[in-house]
Write a protein that holds these residues in place. Structure first.
Motif, PDB file in Angstrom:
ATOM      1  N   PHE A 151       0.392  -1.072  -0.377  1.00 44.86           N
ATOM      2  CA  PHE A 151      -0.061  -0.305   0.328  1.00 44.86           C
ATOM      3  C   PHE A 151       0.295   1.183  -0.070  1.00 44.86           C
ATOM      4  N   ASN A 152       2.450   1.264   0.045  1.00 43.61           N
ATOM      5  CA  ASN A 152       3.521   2.496  -0.186  1.00 43.61           C
ATOM      6  C   ASN A 152       2.721   3.374  -1.712  1.00 43.61           C
ATOM      7  N   SER A 153       3.048   4.409  -1.423  1.00 41.89           N
ATOM      8  CA  SER A 153       2.827   5.374  -2.276  1.00 41.89           C
ATOM      9  C   SER A 153       3.722   5.964  -2.765  1.00 41.89           C
ATOM     10  N   GLU A 154       3.911   6.584  -3.765  1.00 42.77           N
ATOM     11  CA  GLU A 154       5.616   7.185  -4.091  1.00 42.77           C
ATOM     12  C   GLU A 154       5.802   8.948  -3.412  1.00 42.77           C
ATOM     13  N   GLN A 155       5.078   8.625  -2.429  1.00 43.51           N
ATOM     14  CA  GLN A 155       5.180   9.958  -1.320  1.00 43.51           C
ATOM     15  C   GLN A 155       5.561   9.362   0.350  1.00 43.51           C
ATOM     16  N   SER A 156       5.204   9.975   1.395  1.00 39.29           N
ATOM     17  CA  SER A 156       6.129   9.691   2.540  1.00 39.29           C
ATOM     18  C   SER A 156       4.869   8.572   3.196  1.00 39.29           C
ATOM     19  N   ASP A 157       5.359   7.452   3.492  1.00 42.38           N
ATOM     20  CA  ASP A 157       3.970   6.881   4.152  1.00 42.38           C
ATOM     21  C   ASP A 157       4.839   5.761   5.554  1.00 42.38           C
ATOM     22  N   PHE A 158       4.159   6.202   6.653  1.00 41.82           N
ATOM     23  CA  PHE A 158       5.042   5.185   7.656  1.00 41.82           C
ATOM     24  C   PHE A 158       4.335   5.325   8.895  1.00 41.82           C
ATOM     25  N   GLY A 159       4.626   4.141   9.999  1.00 38.68           N
ATOM     26  CA  GLY A 159       3.044   3.852  10.996  1.00 38.68           C
ATOM     27  C   GLY A 159       3.088   2.757  10.398  1.00 38.68           C
ATOM     28  N   GLY A 160       1.886   2.545  11.040  1.00 36.44           N
ATOM     29  CA  GLY A 160       1.568   1.328  11.102  1.00 36.44           C
ATOM     30  C   GLY A 160       0.851   0.598  12.268  1.00 36.44           C
ATOM     31  N   THR A 161      -0.319   1.188  12.092  1.00 35.76           N
ATOM     32  CA  THR A 161      -1.587   0.709  13.819  1.00 35.76           C
ATOM     33  C   THR A 161      -2.619   0.189  13.571  1.00 35.76           C
ATOM     34  N   MET A 162      -2.950  -1.749  13.912  1.00 39.50           N
ATOM     35  CA  MET A 162      -4.358  -2.020  13.647  1.00 39.50           C
ATOM     36  C   MET A 162      -5.366  -1.989  14.830  1.00 39.50           C
ATOM     37  N   ASN A 163      -6.329  -1.361  14.455  1.00 36.13           N
ATOM     38  CA  ASN A 163      -7.651  -0.992  15.305  1.00 36.13           C
ATOM     39  C   ASN A 163      -8.460  -1.754  14.459  1.00 36.13           C
ATOM     40  N   ASP A 164      -9.626  -2.685  15.285  1.00 37.69           N
ATOM     41  CA  ASP A 164     -10.784  -2.658  15.070  1.00 37.69           C
ATOM     42  C   ASP A 164     -11.213  -3.420  13.007  1.00 37.69           C
ATOM     43  N   GLY A 165      -9.512  -4.386  12.995  1.00 39.99           N
ATOM     44  CA  GLY A 165      -9.867  -4.399  11.761  1.00 39.99           C
ATOM     45  C   GLY A 165      -9.425  -2.593  10.859  1.00 39.99           C
ATOM     46  N   LYS A 166      -8.947  -2.403  11.139  1.00 43.19           N
ATOM     47  CA  LYS A 166      -7.801  -1.037  10.062  1.00 43.19           C
ATOM     48  C   LYS A 166      -6.292  -1.437  10.373  1.00 43.19           C
ATOM     49  N   LEU A 167      -5.938  -1.149   9.522  1.00 42.78           N
ATOM     50  CA  LEU A 167      -4.795  -0.177   9.629  1.00 42.78           C
ATOM     51  C   LEU A 167      -4.830   1.147   9.410  1.00 42.78           C
ATOM     52  N   TYR A 168      -4.189   2.123  10.839  1.00 39.28           N
ATOM     53  CA  TYR A 168      -3.833   3.369  10.322  1.00 39.28           C
ATOM     54  C   TYR A 168      -2.009   3.415   9.358  1.00 39.28           C
ATOM     55  N   ILE A 169      -1.986   5.017   8.908  1.00 40.12           N
ATOM     56  CA  ILE A 169      -0.536   4.950   9.003  1.00 40.12           C
ATOM     57  C   ILE A 169      -1.003   6.620   8.396  1.00 40.12           C
ATOM     58  N   THR A 170       0.266   6.903   8.685  1.00 41.08           N
ATOM     59  CA  THR A 170       0.846   8.445   8.566  1.00 41.08           C
ATOM     60  C   THR A 170       1.346   8.211   6.609  1.00 41.08           C
ATOM     61  N   SER A 171       0.696   8.963   6.133  1.00 37.20           N
ATOM     62  CA  SER A 171       0.895   9.433   4.364  1.00 37.20           C
ATOM     63  C   SER A 171       0.886  10.846   4.353  1.00 37.20           C
ATOM     64  N   ASN A 404      12.965   3.953   5.334  1.00 35.37           N
ATOM     65  CA  ASN A 404      13.587   5.761   4.378  1.00 35.37           C
ATOM     66  C   ASN A 404      14.937   4.797   3.378  1.00 35.37           C
ATOM     67  N   ARG A 405      14.752   3.247   3.048  1.00 30.71           N
ATOM     68  CA  ARG A 405      15.951   2.638   3.170  1.00 30.71           C
ATOM     69  C   ARG A 405      16.475   2.339   1.268  1.00 30.71           C
ATOM     70  N   ALA A 406      17.062   2.675   1.096  1.00 28.27           N
ATOM     71  CA  ALA A 406      17.368   2.374  -0.599  1.00 28.27           C
ATOM     72  C   ALA A 406      16.023   1.307  -0.983  1.00 28.27           C
ATOM     73  N   GLY A 407      15.745   1.413  -2.181  1.00 32.71           N
ATOM     74  CA  GLY A 407      14.688   0.592  -2.755  1.00 32.71           C
ATOM     75  C   GLY A 407      13.506   0.170  -2.716  1.00 32.71           C
ATOM     76  N   GLY A 408      12.561   1.862  -1.836  1.00 31.28           N
ATOM     77  CA  GLY A 408      11.123   1.864  -1.429  1.00 31.28           C
ATOM     78  C   GLY A 408      11.040   2.505  -2.874  1.00 31.28           C
ATOM     79  N   LYS A 409       9.501   2.889  -2.857  1.00 33.50           N
ATOM     80  CA  LYS A 409       8.536   3.280  -3.575  1.00 33.50           C
ATOM     81  C   LYS A 409       8.575   4.594  -3.241  1.00 33.50           C
ATOM     82  N   GLY A 410       8.425   4.655  -1.925  1.00 32.14           N
ATOM     83  CA  GLY A 410       8.397   6.603  -1.722  1.00 32.14           C
ATOM     84  C   GLY A 410       9.833   7.246  -1.129  1.00 32.14           C
ATOM     85  N   SER A 411       9.579   8.374  -0.558  1.00 29.39           N
ATOM     86  CA  SER A 411      10.665   8.274   0.709  1.00 29.39           C
ATOM     87  C   SER A 411      10.606   7.561   1.990  1.00 29.39           C
TER      88      SER A 411
END
Length: 635
Positions: A151-171, A404-411
């Motif tokens: 689910f990563n984008s070409e922009q910044s994506d980080f986090g990953g907290t599961m709650n009630d069947g949903k994953l919460y990220i910041t993007s 932000n290691r090399a080889g990712g989709k975004g920053s």
């Protein structure tokens, strides 16, 4: 870090050379002060091209590239700036950029330089104590399988907290948002992603406008009942900010907010009372019991740029006074992104502890009010880039980490991981039992000794007869158990890679040591040509003291012996000294001198006949004290 520094307001710029700015650097300096590092670097580079650069410009270029994680450019300009400067923090960051570029030997050279310039800094002392830390981290093996999330984008994506069947990220994927100067990407929002039964993820959806604003929102955490969400947001929303004196830029802090679940969505957003216009509070993590909130802050009184704190969550939902986790966790660098797992392991990211470069993920655990040693999680969770926002489900060993290691989709990308092997700390669980009744012994003193025989810590067993210790994996240790009324015991514990090492120790009642004519103690050995009581001898003699205290009519004669090296007369005198020190030790513990006597036997009663020669070990067996019961009423 390529961009999330701004949202999390790390304020990495220390202004190494701000006093050197002039009319030529004015434009770039304003951009730098506004965190517009891309544009600032362009204008500083123009000064280099026009021959107007000096150490100040080189330093500002290095800092600009450092803050957008252009490690090669940062390395180049740090090297140039440090030709005429010995700024310790710049030297430290130069070492980090070298490490990020895989130049470990050169990085260590700069760490040597840093440690010389600032010897009392925790980062310097940690490095001096363990200069060969890098191979140890790299060689400890890959304990995780790590994959870039779909689910990563070409922009910044980080986090990953599961709650009630949903994953919460910041993007930063919301193109309708304004971009910000740090790296010309959109402001960050909180997104939710539903997970399918086959483990794949659906399209990311924006959280509602009560949660998201036109400013930055950051990481989230939830209470166990799923009714309250804590999250980070810029203080612009509260109209709290300061103006930079040089650039007139508005500089905000990062605040923590909480939202309440109403129906199927979040509402009733409140700013927490621990927020302040003078510092940032960010990266929330709620404990599994819902009673404690962990977070990062640069509030006054800390040890470094950002420290990790905890605060009690009161019954009425208010937050108690922040408590710094102390200097074992926090350094002069940055400690951020705390995550407290279901088994109370604290994971966090740090630039101050010894790592592979940038932010590395570390872990520790609080036991009896003290933090266990800080450990690097190792590769592939950690890389030579920034690795942060580590979150794990301890029950199924799965989780998320951002990098932000090399080889990712975004920053910045979110990575899914599966833990394959235990981490490198072993929880040693010592259970002490009465050997006769097999019941647990509460109140026994259990001491942990390292492989060199140094006492590390002592604990008292709880009502279940248990004392717990954190021991580094593969490290041999020894447990010493002492309990009134029982025979003390020492147990060797072999090094292990398992998460837990259960050791059961059974103690005999002290009466079992009383034989018909003697006390059944392990031999009291002496060093060659010595008569002083050693730690091992004291351990055995304390058992005799216990027995004589319990049976006040018992009278003991201690006989001391030597090996056959030395003359008869010399050995007779040496054994006499050994007998006297043995007697004096017993008397020093409160036993009346009329009840204990000593006699030197020299080499006349060897345990091993050495007339034809003996090994070193056999000679040691002959250097001993023994204990004869002269009279007693133990029956």
């Amino acid at each position: 870090m390529k961009n999330f520094n701004t949202i999390l307001l790390l304020t990495l710029m220390s202004g190494f050379c701000l006093t050197a700015q002039n009319k030529d650097t004015k434009k770039a300096d304003k951009q730098f002060a506004r965190y517009e590092f891309v544009k600032a670097a362009e204008n500083y580079n123009k000064l280099v091209e026009n021959g107007k650069a000096d150490a100040y410009v080189y330093g500002q270029l290095a800092e600009s590239y450092y803050n957008i994680f252009n490690t090669e450019a940062a390395e180049r300009w740090y090297a140039k700036a440090l030709e005429t400067s010995d700024n310790p923090e710049m030297v430290y960051r130069y070492s980090q950029m070298l490490k990020a570029n895989g130049k470990y030997d050169e990085s260590n050279q700069q760490m040597d330089r840093f440690a010389t310039l600032r010897p009392s800094d925790d980062r310097a002392t940690a490095y001096r104590k363990n200069p060969d830390y890098l191979p140890k981290i790299l060689e400890q093996g890959k304990k995780f399988n790590v994959q870039n999330a779909e689910f990563n984008s070409e922009q910044s994506d980080f986090g990953g907290t599961m709650n009630d069947g949903k994953l919460y990220i910041t993007s930063g994927r919301n193109d309708s948002r304004k971009t910000y100067g740090w790296n010309d990407q959109p402001f960050l929002d909180i997104y939710t992603i539903s997970k399918n039964t086959d483990g794949t993820f659906q399209e990311a959806e924006l959280a509602n406008n009560t949660i998201n604003t036109r400013y930055h929102e950051g990481l989230v955490s939830f209470t166990p009942d799923n009714k309250t969400m804590y999250f980070s947001r810029e203080s612009y929303y509260e109209k709290d900010f300061e103006k930079d004196s040089t650039s007139s830029a508005k500089i905000s802090q990062l605040y923590l907010f909480k939202a309440t679940k109403l129906g199927d969505d979040w509402d009733m957003v409140e700013s927490l009372a621990i927020n302040s216009e003078n510092y940032s509070v960010k990266n929330p993590s709620v404990s599994a019991d819902g009673k404690t909130l962990y977070f990062a802050s640069n509030m006054p009184g800390g040890f470094g740029e950002f420290d990790i704190y905890k605060a009690e969550i009161n019954a009425d939902g208010t937050i108690g006074e922040p408590v710094n986790l102390g200097q074992k966790v926090n350094t002069e660098g940055q400690e951020m992104f705390p995550y407290i797992s279901s088994n109370n392991t604290l994971y966090f990211s740090s630039t101050g502890h010894l790592g592979l470069g940038g932010l590395d993920v570390f872990y520790t655990k609080e036991i009896d009010g003290k933090m266990a040693p800080i450990r690097n999680v190792g590769i592939p969770i950690n890389s030579n880039a920034d690795d942060f926002a580590f979150i794990i489900d301890e029950e199924n060993d799965e989780g998320f980490v951002s990098s932000n290691r090399a080889g990712g989709k975004g920053s910045d990308d979110v990575y899914e991981f599966k833990k394959l092997q235990p981490l490198c700390d072993v929880l040693t669980i010592a259970t002490v039992l009465d050997d006769t009744t097999r019941e647990p012994l509460s109140g026994a003193t259990v001491s942990l000794f390292d492989a060199e025989g140094n006492k590390v810590v002592s604990k008292t067993t709880n009502e279940d007869g248990v004392a717990e210790f954190m021991v580094e994996c593969d490290e041999n240790s020894e447990l010493e158990v002492v309990m009134d009324g029982f025979d003390s015991k020492k147990v060797q514990v072999a090094g292990s890679n398992e998460e837990e090492n259960n050791v059961q120790i059974s103690l005999d009642p002290i009466e079992k040591l009383i034989l018909p004519e003697s006390i059944d103690l392990a031999p009291i050995f002496f060093e060659f040509d010595e008569s002083n009581i050693t730690a091992q001898a004291a351990f055995e003699l304390d058992k005799l003291v216990q027995i004589m205290t319990k049976y006040p009519d018992m009278v003991i004669n201690a006989t001391s012996h030597t090996d056959n090296r030395g003359s008869d007369s010399y050995n007779a005198a040496l054994s006499d000294r050994r007998a006297k020190t043995t007697v004096q030790y017993i008397i020093s513990k409160g036993i009346d001198e009329s009840r204990i006597s000593g006699e030197g036997k020299g080499e006349t009663e060897p345990k091993v006949n050495c007339s034809s020669g003996c090994t070193k070990e056999q000679h040691a067996e002959n250097r001993r004290s023994e204990f004869i019961i002269v009279s007693d009423t133990a029956e």
